[in-house]
Design an enzyme around this catalytic site. Structure first.
Site, mmCIF file in Angstrom:
data_model
loop_
_atom_site.group_PDB
_atom_site.id
_atom_site.type_symbol
_atom_site.label_atom_id
_atom_site.label_comp_id
_atom_site.label_asym_id
_atom_site.label_seq_id
_atom_site.Cartn_x
_atom_site.Cartn_y
_atom_site.Cartn_z
ATOM 1 N N LYS A 203 0.850 -1.191 0.000
ATOM 2 C CA LYS A 203 0.000 0.000 0.000
ATOM 3 C C LYS A 203 0.884 1.238 0.000
ATOM 4 O O LYS A 203 1.712 1.417 0.888
ATOM 5 C CB LYS A 203 -0.916 -0.019 1.224
ATOM 6 C CG LYS A 203 -1.777 1.227 1.327
ATOM 7 C CD LYS A 203 -2.832 1.086 2.378
ATOM 8 C CE LYS A 203 -3.634 2.369 2.494
ATOM 9 N NZ LYS A 203 -4.678 2.282 3.502
ATOM 10 N N LYS A 258 -2.262 -1.408 -3.862
ATOM 11 C CA LYS A 258 -3.102 -0.216 -3.801
ATOM 12 C C LYS A 258 -2.246 1.026 -3.879
ATOM 13 O O LYS A 258 -1.258 1.073 -3.161
ATOM 14 C CB LYS A 258 -3.857 -0.259 -2.475
ATOM 15 C CG LYS A 258 -4.810 0.843 -2.241
ATOM 16 C CD LYS A 258 -5.504 0.589 -0.951
ATOM 17 C CE LYS A 258 -6.308 1.815 -0.639
ATOM 18 N NZ LYS A 258 -6.469 2.019 0.738
HETATM 19 C C1 PBG Z 1 -7.621 3.372 5.427
HETATM 20 C C2 PBG Z 1 -7.862 3.179 3.975
HETATM 21 C C3 PBG Z 1 -7.645 4.099 2.939
HETATM 22 C C4 PBG Z 1 -8.188 3.532 1.789
HETATM 23 C C5 PBG Z 1 -8.678 2.268 2.133
HETATM 24 N N1 PBG Z 1 -8.454 2.064 3.490
HETATM 25 C C6 PBG Z 1 -7.099 5.479 2.938
HETATM 26 C C7 PBG Z 1 -5.780 5.785 3.502
HETATM 27 O O1 PBG Z 1 -4.930 4.909 3.726
HETATM 28 O O2 PBG Z 1 -5.558 6.974 3.770
HETATM 29 C C8 PBG Z 1 -8.244 4.195 0.438
HETATM 30 C C9 PBG Z 1 -9.296 3.732 -0.489
HETATM 31 C C10 PBG Z 1 -9.607 4.652 -1.621
HETATM 32 O O3 PBG Z 1 -8.951 5.694 -1.822
HETATM 33 O O4 PBG Z 1 -10.542 4.336 -2.362
HETATM 34 N N2 PBG Z 1 -6.486 2.896 6.001
#
Ligand code: PBG
Length: 335
Positions: A203, A258
């Site tokens: 991520k 992601k």
């Molecule tokens: C939270 C989380 C995030 C997303 C999914 N879970 C945001 C972040 O890490 O700030 C992002 C999903 C999206 O942008 O569609 N930890």
């Protein structure tokens, strides 16, 4: 190599022969998106009415009494799983994200309601503290540091209460070190040895999460602070392999990359290296970009949905979390 052969062999070889008609193109097609590849993220809110997310036209925050209807629609379309994300009332947020451990929080309530009413669709719940903290970070903070090990014990408890509520797949999205192992151990200790873990393994610290943070109301709380001390640097690729390798060794059943579309090379490398069930998240900013172009009449919506999702498959993803899941399933089912 292949190129050399075909260039050398023209006019005997003509690549266009296989492309000349629809039936032939279908015959040589290598990858295809199916409804079985789709995961629908749903924003749940404890306000009474559904509210539009301005930066994500067509996506709403759903009040709890309307969640079952949407999950039912997803199930009828053949979508195998949904993922829940809460918009928590600001008054419930604190430094330690304690609302994450409330068994009556919005995610747990929604999970129970869905479980009680709909069979045969998987429920994925996010393990991280950002929807619940007053500072918007995924972990707890001391002296400006996001504490790793102290956060782990909270994440473990969060995973247990979500599982108790009926979650089928625990999806840690926090990027703390060692969380998959800690959560696996805690789940097993509590008798949940069959609960799956889908880890947000690679991520990245990404600007493409902007609309999501607005959707769950963590944007203002986070303000200009960044998540770079725990989420990955988008310049890196080898590091993603280390992250994923670790999560697999810690017990992840499925791994996720992601954001999605700008990271297809990462999906490809991970799938090729580990041959694990691998998922991509077409995140909020990607949805927003496509929808902005659609709204301006620059691209065709249905075509953009199918092309973007198919490209994830081509890169090696087994499935995609996408805010387009319902629309994609409708297009696919139409044939
Ligand atoms: C939270 C989380 C995030 C997303 C999914 N879970 C945001 C972040 O890490 O700030 C992002 C999903 C999206 O942008 O569609 N930890």
């Amino acid at each position: 190599m292949t190129n050399n052969i075909s260039i050398a062999s023209y006019p005997n070889i003509r690549m266009r022969r296989n492309r000349k008609s629809d039936w032939s193109r279908r015959l040589v097609k290598e990858n295809q998106i199916s409804v079985n590849d789709l995961i629908l993220p749903i924003f749940v809110t404890d306000s009474e009415k559904k509210t539009a997310i301005t930066s994500m036209p067509g996506v709403n925050r759903i009040p709890i009494n309307e969640v079952v209807g949407i999950v039912h629609e997803a199930k009828e379309l053949g979508i195998p799983a949904i993922a829940l994300f809460p918009e928590t009332n600001n008054s419930l947020k604190d430094e330690n994200g304690s609302e994450a451990l409330n068994e009556e929080n919005i995610v747990c309530n929604a999970t129970r309601l869905i479980k009680d009413n709909i069979k045969g669709i998987g429920i994925i719940t996010d393990v991280a503290l950002d929807p619940y903290t007053s500072h918007g970070h995924d972990g707890i903070i001391k002296n400006n540091e996001i504490l790793n090990d102290e956060t782990l014990s909270i994440l473990c408890k969060q995973a247990i209460i979500q599982t108790k509520a009926g979650s089928d797949i625990i999806a840690p999205s926090d990027m703390m070190d060692g969380r998959v192992q800690a959560i696996r151990t805690e789940l097993d200790k509590n008798g949940y040895k069959n609960t799956q873990i889908m880890s947000y393994a690679a991520k990245y610290a990404s600007c493409f999460y902007g609309p999501f943070r607005n959707a769950i109301g963590s944007e203002k709380n986070l303000s200009s602070k960044s998540k770079k001390s725990y989420q990955m640097d988008f310049s890196n690729s080898d590091e993603a392999l280390r992250e994923v390798g670790l999560d697999i060794s810690e017990g992840a059943d499925m791994v996720m990359v992601k954001p999605g579309m700008p990271y297809l090379d990462i999906i490809y490398r991970i799938k090729t290296t580990f041959k694990m069930p691998t998922y991509a998240y077409q995140v909020s900013g990607e949805y927003a970009m496509i929808m902005s172009a659609v709204k301006n009449g620059y691209i065709d919506k249905d075509k953009a949905i199918i092309e973007s999702l198919t490209c994830f498959k081509r890169a090696g993803a087994n499935g995609i979390l996408s805010y387009f899941a319902i629309e994609a399933a409708k297009i696919i089912n139409k044939g």
